[in-house]
Write a protein that holds these residues in place. Structure first.
Motif, mmCIF file in Angstrom:
data_model
loop_
_atom_site.group_PDB
_atom_site.id
_atom_site.type_symbol
_atom_site.label_atom_id
_atom_site.label_comp_id
_atom_site.label_asym_id
_atom_site.label_seq_id
_atom_site.Cartn_x
_atom_site.Cartn_y
_atom_site.Cartn_z
ATOM 1 N N GLU A 1 10.505 -9.006 4.986
ATOM 2 C CA GLU A 1 10.687 -7.548 4.937
ATOM 3 C C GLU A 1 9.313 -6.876 5.213
ATOM 4 N N ASP B 1 10.958 -7.801 9.256
ATOM 5 C CA ASP B 1 12.219 -8.024 9.272
ATOM 6 C C ASP B 1 12.996 -8.098 7.855
ATOM 7 N N ARG B 2 13.713 -7.043 7.848
ATOM 8 C CA ARG B 2 14.455 -6.578 6.465
ATOM 9 C C ARG B 2 15.895 -7.402 6.518
ATOM 10 N N GLU C 1 11.461 -10.828 0.434
ATOM 11 C CA GLU C 1 10.364 -9.731 0.463
ATOM 12 C C GLU C 1 9.313 -9.892 1.332
#
Length: 523
Positions: free
Chosen positions: A273, A277-278, A270
Motif C-alpha cells: 500500500e 497498491d492497496r 502495508e
C-alpha cells in the motif's frame, strides 16, 4: 493493464530464483537430514510445494489485474509470493527431525514417514492459523503505525536479504560485484540499457557466463535424466497425521510460526500500500492460508507466504505477469523433474545482485513512506531483525567450530561468560530472535506513540509485549545443544521489564512537560 510487460522478466528472475533456492534447500534437508527417500522428495514433496506456489502466484496475478481494472491503472504490481524460509528450518529441525528420532527410538519400521506426516500436520496447522488470521489482521493493521509495520520488514530485509547476499557477493567478488554494479546502474541510475534489454535478463546471463568461466558452474555431476512427477493428493496420509496428541507435541512450533506468518503477511500488505497498491487484507491473507493448506493436501510439509519486496519488484517494472511466470516456471521444473538440472547449470551467484537490490529498496521504503518525525521509530524497528541475524551468525560460527556436533561442546549457557568477556551479549540476541516480528513491531509502535506524546498508547504496546512474553511467544528460548529454539514458557524477566516500562510511560503524563524547543532531541 497488459498481462505481460518487459519489467515482468526482471521480476520473474528475482522471484523464481528466490523460490528455486528454497526448493533446492528443501530437497537437500529432506534427503540428507531427514533421510527421506528420493521418490518421496521428488515425487511428492516438491510437486506438492509447486502446486501451492502455482495456486498462490496465479491468484495474486489475477488480483493485481483486478485492482488495475478497478482503479484504471496500468502500474499495479502483484504481491510476491513463495515458500517461507523461517518455517522451512523450523519444521525440519524442530518438528520433523524430532519426530523421526522419536519414531526410530520406538522401533518404527519407517521413521522417515513419521517425520513426513509430522511435517504435514505442521503445514496444515499453519495454514489454518494463516486462514483464521485473515479475519483479524485488518483490525491490527488499522491500529498499528506504518513505521512499525514497515521497519519490521526493513530490518529483516536488510539482515537476511541485503547483508546475507552482500556477504555472498563478496565471497566471489568478480561475479558478485560486477553483477551488483549492473543492477545499480539499471535500477538506481535512471537509465535504460541499449537495445531495450531487461536489466534482470542481462544480469543473469552475465552471471551465468562469469559463473561458468570462474568454475562456479556447473555444480557437481550432471543429474540423472528427468522423471515426470505430477502432484497427487495425499488425503489419507494427511488425515492419519491429524492427531491431537501429535499437535500438542509440536504446538510450540506450529502456533508461533502461524502467527508470525500472519503478522508478516499483514506487514507486506502495508508495504504494498505504501508503494501505491492497496490490496484487501482479508482475501489476500485468506488465500495465503489456503495455499498452505493446499501444500499439505498434496504432500508438502512447507507453508507458503506473502514475500518481502513488493516495492522492489514494482520499481523494476514488474506488474502481474512476473507472478504468473514464476508460478508456472517452478511448477514445470518440479513436475518435470528438471529442477536439479537448472541448479546444475545456473549458479545462484548469477542472480543474487537482484535480490540484494530488493533488500535495499525495502529498507529505503521504511523511511520514504513514513513521516520524517517517525524516523527514530523506524530505526528502532530495524534493530531486532539485525539482532536476530547476529544471533544466527553467532550460532553458525559456534557450529562451524564444532559446538553442537557429536563429541564437541554444546551450545549452552556455559558459553556466555566467554562472550561477555568479549563484550558480546549473546543471550540478548537469542532472546530477540524469538518472536522478532512481534518485538520489532511493538518497539517501533511504542516509539511512534512516544514521539507523538501518546504515553498511554505507548504503555498499552508495552502491556502487549508483556502479554506475549508471558505466553512464551516473545523472548522465551531454550538451548537444544546445537541451537536455541522457541520455548512456550513465560519469559518472566521480560514480563516484569515490560510491565515496569508501561508504568514509567503511564507516569510520564504527570512527570513531564512538553518541550518543543529542540525537535531533534538535542542531537
Amino acid at each position: 493493464m497488459k498481462r505481460f510487460v518487459r519489467g515482468d522478466l526482471d521480476g520473474f528472475i528475482g522471484l523464481a530464483l528466490d523460490n528455486l533456492v528454497l526448493l533446492l534447500l528443501i530437497s537437500a534437508l529432506c534427503r540428507f537430514v531427514l533421510g527421506f527417500p528420493e521418490a518421496l522428495v521428488l515425487g511428492t514433496v516438491l510437486p506438492g510445494a509447486a502446486v501451492s506456489l502455482l495456486a498462490g502466484t496465479l491468484f495474486y496475478a489475477w488480483q493485481a489485474r483486478q485492482l488495475a481494472a478497478r482503479e484504471g491503472r496500468d502500474d499495479v504490481c502483484a504481491l510476491p509470493f513463495g515458500l517461507n524460509t523461517i518455517t522451512v528450518f523450523s519444521f525440519v529441525f524442530l518438528v520433523m527431525l524430532p519426530a523421526k528420532l522419536a519414531a526410530t527410538a520406538a522401533g518404527s519400521p519407517d521413521p522417515a514417514r513419521a517425520a513426513w506426516q509430522a511435517g504435514l500436520l505442521a503445514c496444515f496447522g499453519t495454514g489454518v492459523i494463516e486462514f483464521a488470521g485473515a479475519f483479524v489482521a485488518g483490525w491490527v493493521r488499522r491500529h498499528t503505525p506504518r513505521a512499525a509495520l514497515l521497519s519490521t520488514l526493513a530490518g529483516l530485509a536488510l539482515a537476511f536479504i541485503a547483508l546475507g547476499f552482500l556477504m555472498r557477493a563478496y565471497a566471489h567478488p568478480l561475479i558478485g560485484i560486477v553483477t551488483l554494479v549492473v543492477v545499480l546502474i539499471g535500477y538506481f541510475g535512471r537509465v535504460k540499457l541499449r537495445g531495450g534489454l531487461p536489466v534482470g535478463v542481462v544480469v543473469v546471463l552475465l552471471g551465468i557466463a562469469l559463473g561458468w568461466t570462474l568454475g562456479l558452474a556447473p555444480t557437481g555431476p550432471l543429474p540423472p535424466p528427468p522423471k515426470l512427477s505430477l502432484p497427487v493428493p495425499v488425503i489419507g496420509a494427511l488425515l492419519e497425521s491429524l492427531r491431537f496428541d501429535q499437535f500438542l507435541a509440536y504446538a510450540a512450533v506450529i502456533v508461533p510460526m502461524g502467527l508470525i506468518s500472519v503478522v508478516g503477511s499483514m506487514q507486506n500488505l502495508e508495504s504494498a500500500e505504501a508503494a501505491g497498491d492497496r490490496y484487501d487484507t482479508r482475501s489476500s491473507l485468506a488465500v495465503n492460508g489456503i495455499a498452505t493448506l493446499v501444500a499439505s493436501v498434496f504432500g508438502s510439509c512447507f507453508p507458503t507466504t506473502l514475500y518481502i519486496g513488493h516495492p522492489g519488484w514494482k520499481a523494476m517494472g514488474a506488474r502481474a505477469g512476473y507472478s504468473t511466470l514464476s508460478g508456472v516456471f517452478i511448477a514445470l521444473l518440479c513436475f518435470s523433474g528438471t529442477i536439479a538440472h537448472v541448479a546444475w547449470a545456473v549458479p545462484i551467484d548469477a542472480g543474487i545482485a537482484i535480490l540484494l537490490w530488493i533488500g535495499i529498496v525495502m529498507s529505503v521504503q521504511a523511511f520514504d513512506a513514513t513521516p520524517r518525525a517517525h524516523f527514530p521509530a523506524v530505526v528502532v524497528g530495524l534493530l531486532p531483525g539485525l539482532a536476530m541475524w547476529g544471533s544466527l551468525m553467532i550460532k553458525a560460527g559456534l557450529r562451524a567450530a564444532g559446538a553442537g556436533s557429536e563429541g564437541g561442546p554444546g551450545i549452552t549457557e556455559a558459553l556466555l561468560p566467554a562472550f561477555h568477556a568479549a563484550d558480546v551479549w549473546a543471550e540478548g540476541a537469542f532472546a530477540l530472535e524469538q518472536g522478532v516480528v512481534f518485538s520489532a513491531m511493538i518497539l517501533s509502535a511504542a516509539t511512534v506513540a512516544i514521539i507523538e506524546r501518546k504515553f498511554v498508547v505507548s504503555a498499552i504496546w508495552m502491556l502487549a509485549a508483556a502479554a506475549l512474553s508471558a505466553t512464551g511467544l516473545m523472548h522465551s528460548y531454550r538451548y537444544t545443544g546445537a541451537d536455541t529454539a522457541l520455548n512456550l514458557q513465560p519469559a518472566w524477566t521480560f514480563v516484569y521489564a515490560y510491565l515496569a516500562a508501561a508504568g514509567v510511560l503511564l507516569a510520564a503524563r504527570w512527570l513531564t512537560i512538553p518541550d518543543d524547543s529542540d525537535p531533534a532531541g538535542g542531537h
